[in-house]
Design an enzyme around this catalytic site. Structure first.
Site, mmCIF file in Angstrom:
data_model
loop_
_atom_site.group_PDB
_atom_site.id
_atom_site.type_symbol
_atom_site.label_atom_id
_atom_site.label_comp_id
_atom_site.label_asym_id
_atom_site.label_seq_id
_atom_site.Cartn_x
_atom_site.Cartn_y
_atom_site.Cartn_z
ATOM 1 N N TYR A 158 4.207 -9.141 -12.802
ATOM 2 C CA TYR A 158 4.965 -8.791 -11.586
ATOM 3 C C TYR A 158 6.453 -8.821 -11.904
ATOM 4 O O TYR A 158 7.193 -7.878 -11.601
ATOM 5 C CB TYR A 158 4.614 -9.728 -10.431
ATOM 6 C CG TYR A 158 5.159 -9.229 -9.099
ATOM 7 C CD1 TYR A 158 4.520 -8.195 -8.413
ATOM 8 C CD2 TYR A 158 6.324 -9.753 -8.556
ATOM 9 C CE1 TYR A 158 5.021 -7.716 -7.203
ATOM 10 C CE2 TYR A 158 6.839 -9.279 -7.348
ATOM 11 C CZ TYR A 158 6.182 -8.260 -6.677
ATOM 12 O OH TYR A 158 6.694 -7.778 -5.484
ATOM 13 N N GLY A 197 2.645 -3.250 5.776
ATOM 14 C CA GLY A 197 3.860 -3.996 5.450
ATOM 15 C C GLY A 197 5.153 -3.192 5.409
ATOM 16 O O GLY A 197 5.501 -2.465 6.353
HETATM 17 N N1 LIG Z 1 6.244 -8.764 0.730
HETATM 18 C C1 LIG Z 1 7.179 -9.236 -0.072
HETATM 19 O O1 LIG Z 1 7.582 -10.401 0.016
HETATM 20 C C2 LIG Z 1 7.789 -8.364 -1.110
HETATM 21 C C3 LIG Z 1 8.922 -8.840 -1.768
HETATM 22 C C4 LIG Z 1 9.516 -8.062 -2.743
HETATM 23 C C5 LIG Z 1 8.998 -6.819 -3.033
HETATM 24 N N2 LIG Z 1 7.900 -6.372 -2.384
HETATM 25 C C6 LIG Z 1 7.389 -5.059 -2.740
HETATM 26 O O2 LIG Z 1 7.337 -4.254 -1.603
HETATM 27 C C7 LIG Z 1 6.296 -3.292 -1.725
HETATM 28 C C8 LIG Z 1 5.407 -3.344 -0.493
HETATM 29 O O3 LIG Z 1 4.849 -4.639 -0.399
HETATM 30 P P1 LIG Z 1 4.189 -5.211 0.942
HETATM 31 O O4 LIG Z 1 4.537 -6.625 0.977
HETATM 32 O O5 LIG Z 1 4.478 -4.329 2.084
HETATM 33 O O6 LIG Z 1 2.639 -5.130 0.513
HETATM 34 P P2 LIG Z 1 1.316 -4.725 1.304
HETATM 35 O O7 LIG Z 1 0.211 -5.265 0.495
HETATM 36 O O8 LIG Z 1 1.432 -5.067 2.741
HETATM 37 O O9 LIG Z 1 1.335 -3.121 1.193
HETATM 38 C C9 LIG Z 1 1.183 -2.478 -0.029
HETATM 39 C C10 LIG Z 1 0.499 -1.141 0.208
HETATM 40 O O10 LIG Z 1 0.391 -0.485 -1.065
HETATM 41 C C11 LIG Z 1 -0.892 0.138 -1.121
HETATM 42 N N3 LIG Z 1 -1.296 0.345 -2.525
HETATM 43 C C12 LIG Z 1 -1.679 -0.590 -3.430
HETATM 44 N N4 LIG Z 1 -2.025 0.004 -4.593
HETATM 45 C C13 LIG Z 1 -1.848 1.337 -4.412
HETATM 46 C C14 LIG Z 1 -2.024 2.480 -5.236
HETATM 47 N N5 LIG Z 1 -2.488 2.374 -6.488
HETATM 48 N N6 LIG Z 1 -1.718 3.696 -4.731
HETATM 49 C C15 LIG Z 1 -1.275 3.832 -3.472
HETATM 50 N N7 LIG Z 1 -1.096 2.797 -2.627
HETATM 51 C C16 LIG Z 1 -1.379 1.565 -3.100
HETATM 52 C C17 LIG Z 1 -1.824 -0.818 -0.390
HETATM 53 O O11 LIG Z 1 -3.004 -0.161 0.052
HETATM 54 C C18 LIG Z 1 -0.934 -1.282 0.758
HETATM 55 O O12 LIG Z 1 -1.085 -0.477 1.909
HETATM 56 C C19 LIG Z 1 5.564 -3.633 -3.025
HETATM 57 O O13 LIG Z 1 6.063 -2.814 -4.074
HETATM 58 C C20 LIG Z 1 5.969 -5.076 -3.266
HETATM 59 O O14 LIG Z 1 5.901 -5.431 -4.620
HETATM 60 C C21 LIG Z 1 7.279 -7.115 -1.435
#
Ligand SMILES: NC(=O)c1ccc[n+]([C@@H]2O[C@H](COP(=O)([O-])OP(=O)(O)OC[C@H]3O[C@@H](n4cnc5c(N)ncnc54)[C@H](O)[C@@H]3O)[C@@H](O)[C@H]2O)c1
Length: 260
Positions: A156, A17
């Site tokens: 969250y 992501g």
């Molecule tokens: N996707 C959205 O709509 C969105 C919106 C706002 C904020 N975010 C934030 O963006 C960030 C990335 O989200 P994303 O949507 O790309 O998610 P995603 O699930 O695609 O990727 C998250 C990654 O974090 C890794 N991860 C999880 N726990 C971990 C740990 N303990 N140590 C190391 N790595 C770990 C996972 O293996 C994964 O590769 C997050 O902090 C999320 O809260 C996402």
């Protein structure tokens, strides 16, 4: 394209992501990047994509909640790529469906989500301050629109709100101490990644990913969900010297989600 030449960046959760797109974007603009993830194969995949473009990337397995792991990630990056001057705290979990106010087990989920989304960001920032206080750098913490308004699970929301103020606290502290470190948060709207797609499995009102996507799309005045590259562009700006007067700021990249 070379405005990050000379930068050495660590990006957590970069096997998927937003983190993967950010690592690619920073590398495209000249940074050498360490790609960490709890899922090593995923981190390696991102690093391979970057390497195939002739750019520098190191993949490391890291659970961001483990304090000693942070020292190792900075040490390995310094010896392999050079002195670190950018940290992107991106790893996170949604905890979708796990943390509900009135459910048995909700407290365990709360602790787990806070540990990954907030406590681990604190660990990363502390290590970054120790590493960068002489040489300078930029910390970018990925919060969320859910750090600005309610609407997600309680943990969250609380964790992402905590990231917002932790980021400002670090900016203020580094300023007081005379450390040349900037600290800013990024607040994405809904970005179509595995984390969001997973919500379809637990959301009571939607029965498919397509339905979820449409429901979320309608909440963004711009008329679409975000893609990881939308967020990567903002992180790249905050990491660069072009954002040299920005610290303690919150960069909202949300297609208008919070303006209605
Ligand atoms: N996707 C959205 O709509 C969105 C919106 C706002 C904020 N975010 C934030 O963006 C960030 C990335 O989200 P994303 O949507 O790309 O998610 P995603 O699930 O695609 O990727 C998250 C990654 O974090 C890794 N991860 C999880 N726990 C971990 C740990 N303990 N140590 C190391 N790595 C770990 C996972 O293996 C994964 O590769 C997050 O902090 C999320 O809260 C996402």
């Amino acid at each position: 394209m070379g405005d990050l030449i000379g930068k050495v960046a660590i990006i957590t959760g970069a096997g998927s992501g937003i983190g993967a797109a950010t690592a690619e974007c920073l590398a495209d603009h000249g940074a050498a990047v360490t790609v960490t993830d709890i899922n090593f194969e995923a981190a390696q995949q991102t690093a391979d994509i970057i390497g195939q473009r002739g750019q520098q990337a190191l993949a490391l397995k890291q659970d961001v909640t483990m304090r000693e792991g942070w020292v190792e990630v900075f040490d390995r990056t310094r010896t392999t790529l050079g002195v670190v001057n950018v940290l992107v705290n991106n790893a996170g979990v949604s905890g979708a469906g796990l943390d509900r106010f009135e459910e048995e087990g909700g407290l365990d989920a709360w602790r787990q989500i806070m540990n990954i989304n907030l406590d681990a960001v604190n660990l990363g920032c502390r290590q970054a301050i120790a590493e960068m206080k002489e040489t300078g750098g930029s910390i970018v913490n990925i919060s969320s629109v859910m750090g600005l308004v309610g609407g997600a699970g309680p943990a969250y929301n609380a964790s992402k709100g905590g990231v917002r103020l932790l980021t400002k606290s670090i900016a203020s502290y580094c300023g007081r101490m005379g450390y040349p470190i900037r600290s800013n948060s990024v607040h994405p709207g809904y970005i179509w990644t595995p984390m969001v797609r997973q919500i379809a499995e637990v959301h009571e009102e939607v029965s498919s990913e397509a339905e979820l996507e449409e429901m979320l799309r309608l909440q963004h005045p711009i008329g679409r969900l975000g893609v990881p590259e939308d967020i990567a562009a903002g992180v790249k700006f905050l990491a660069s010297d072009a954002a040299g007067f920005m610290t303690g700021s919150e960069l909202v990249i949300d297609g208008g989600y919070t303006c209605v």
